[in-house]
Motif scaffolding. Structure first.
Motif, short mmCIF file in Angstrom:
data_model
loop_
_atom_site.label_atom_id
_atom_site.label_comp_id
_atom_site.label_asym_id
_atom_site.label_seq_id
_atom_site.Cartn_x
_atom_site.Cartn_y
_atom_site.Cartn_z
N ARG A 1 4.72 -83.09 84.33
CA ARG A 1 6.16 -82.84 84.21
C ARG A 1 6.90 -84.14 83.90
N ARG A 2 6.51 -85.22 84.57
CA ARG A 2 7.15 -86.51 84.28
C ARG A 2 6.87 -86.95 82.85
N ILE A 3 5.63 -86.76 82.39
CA ILE A 3 5.29 -87.12 81.01
C ILE A 3 6.13 -86.29 80.03
N ALA A 4 6.20 -84.98 80.24
CA ALA A 4 6.97 -84.11 79.35
C ALA A 4 8.45 -84.48 79.38
N GLY A 5 8.97 -84.80 80.57
CA GLY A 5 10.37 -85.21 80.67
C GLY A 5 10.63 -86.50 79.92
N GLY A 6 9.68 -87.44 80.01
CA GLY A 6 9.83 -88.70 79.28
C GLY A 6 9.81 -88.48 77.78
N TYR A 7 8.90 -87.63 77.31
CA TYR A 7 8.85 -87.33 75.87
C TYR A 7 10.12 -86.62 75.41
N ALA A 8 10.60 -85.68 76.22
CA ALA A 8 11.84 -84.97 75.86
C ALA A 8 13.01 -85.95 75.78
N TYR A 9 13.07 -86.88 76.70
CA TYR A 9 14.13 -87.88 76.67
C TYR A 9 14.02 -88.74 75.42
N GLN A 10 12.80 -89.18 75.09
CA GLN A 10 12.62 -90.02 73.91
C GLN A 10 12.99 -89.27 72.64
N LEU A 11 12.60 -88.01 72.53
CA LEU A 11 12.93 -87.23 71.34
C LEU A 11 14.43 -87.00 71.23
N THR A 12 15.07 -86.69 72.35
CA THR A 12 16.52 -86.47 72.33
C THR A 12 17.24 -87.76 71.94
N ARG A 13 16.78 -88.86 72.44
CA ARG A 13 17.38 -90.15 72.13
C ARG A 13 17.18 -90.51 70.66
N ALA A 14 16.07 -90.04 70.07
CA ALA A 14 15.80 -90.31 68.66
C ALA A 14 16.56 -89.35 67.74
N GLY A 15 17.30 -88.38 68.33
CA GLY A 15 18.10 -87.50 67.52
C GLY A 15 17.46 -86.15 67.24
N VAL A 16 16.36 -85.83 67.88
CA VAL A 16 15.71 -84.53 67.68
C VAL A 16 16.33 -83.55 68.66
N ASP A 17 16.77 -82.39 68.13
CA ASP A 17 17.35 -81.37 69.01
C ASP A 17 16.24 -80.56 69.67
N PRO A 18 16.34 -80.34 70.98
CA PRO A 18 15.30 -79.56 71.67
C PRO A 18 15.38 -78.08 71.30
N THR A 19 14.22 -77.44 71.35
CA THR A 19 14.15 -76.00 71.08
C THR A 19 13.56 -75.34 72.31
N PRO A 20 14.21 -74.44 72.92
CA PRO A 20 15.61 -73.99 72.75
C PRO A 20 16.58 -75.02 73.31
N ALA A 21 17.78 -75.00 72.80
CA ALA A 21 18.77 -76.00 73.19
C ALA A 21 19.19 -75.83 74.64
N ASP A 22 19.36 -74.61 75.10
CA ASP A 22 19.75 -74.33 76.49
C ASP A 22 18.71 -73.44 77.14
N PRO A 23 17.63 -73.99 77.65
CA PRO A 23 16.61 -73.16 78.25
C PRO A 23 17.11 -72.47 79.53
N VAL A 24 16.62 -71.26 79.76
CA VAL A 24 16.99 -70.49 80.96
C VAL A 24 15.72 -70.34 81.82
N PRO A 25 15.79 -70.75 83.08
CA PRO A 25 14.60 -70.63 83.93
C PRO A 25 14.25 -69.17 84.20
N PRO A 26 12.99 -68.89 84.47
CA PRO A 26 12.56 -67.50 84.71
C PRO A 26 13.28 -66.84 85.87
N SER A 27 13.70 -67.60 86.86
CA SER A 27 14.37 -66.99 88.01
C SER A 27 15.75 -66.46 87.66
N GLN A 28 16.34 -66.90 86.54
CA GLN A 28 17.67 -66.45 86.15
C GLN A 28 17.64 -65.46 85.00
N ARG A 29 16.45 -65.06 84.58
CA ARG A 29 16.36 -64.10 83.48
C ARG A 29 16.49 -62.69 84.00
#
Length: 98
Positions: A70-98
């Motif tokens: 999870r820490r590795i994925a969070g770090g990669y997501a931060y690096q990609l967002t900082r580099a200007g890549v938009d995450p997919t999906p932009a607003d994820p919804v956790p399974p508990s709120q679906r």
């Protein structure tokens, strides 16, 4: 003969003719069965405790691996967002709120 004399004669015959050895054998057999059952129960409890400890170790190891990835994925997501890549999906919804 009176009843008390008969009872006394029967007890004397039993005890004199090996009855005492029989009674001792019965009591020692019962006590050894109890001790054997207790020993088996102690072994079972120890086996259950070992199994519980092993399961706790496996769960802790799996949790540590999960948190690492999870820490590795969070770090990669931060690096990609900082580099200007938009995450997919932009607003994820956790399974508990679906």
């Amino acid at each position: 003969m009176k009843t008390s004399e008969v009872v006394t004669a029967v007890i004397a015959a039993l005890l004199g003719g090996g009855g005492l050895a029989f009674i001792q054998a019965v009591f020692s057999g019962v006590s050894s069965l109890k001790q054997g059952a207790r020993a088996h129960e102690r072994e079972s409890v120890q086996d259950l405790a070992r199994a519980r400890d092993d399961a706790d170790k496996r769960a802790a190891s799996a949790e540590a691996d999960r948190d690492y990835w999870r820490r590795i994925a969070g770090g990669y997501a931060y690096q990609l967002t900082r580099a200007g890549v938009d995450p997919t999906p932009a607003d994820p919804v956790p399974p508990s709120q679906r």
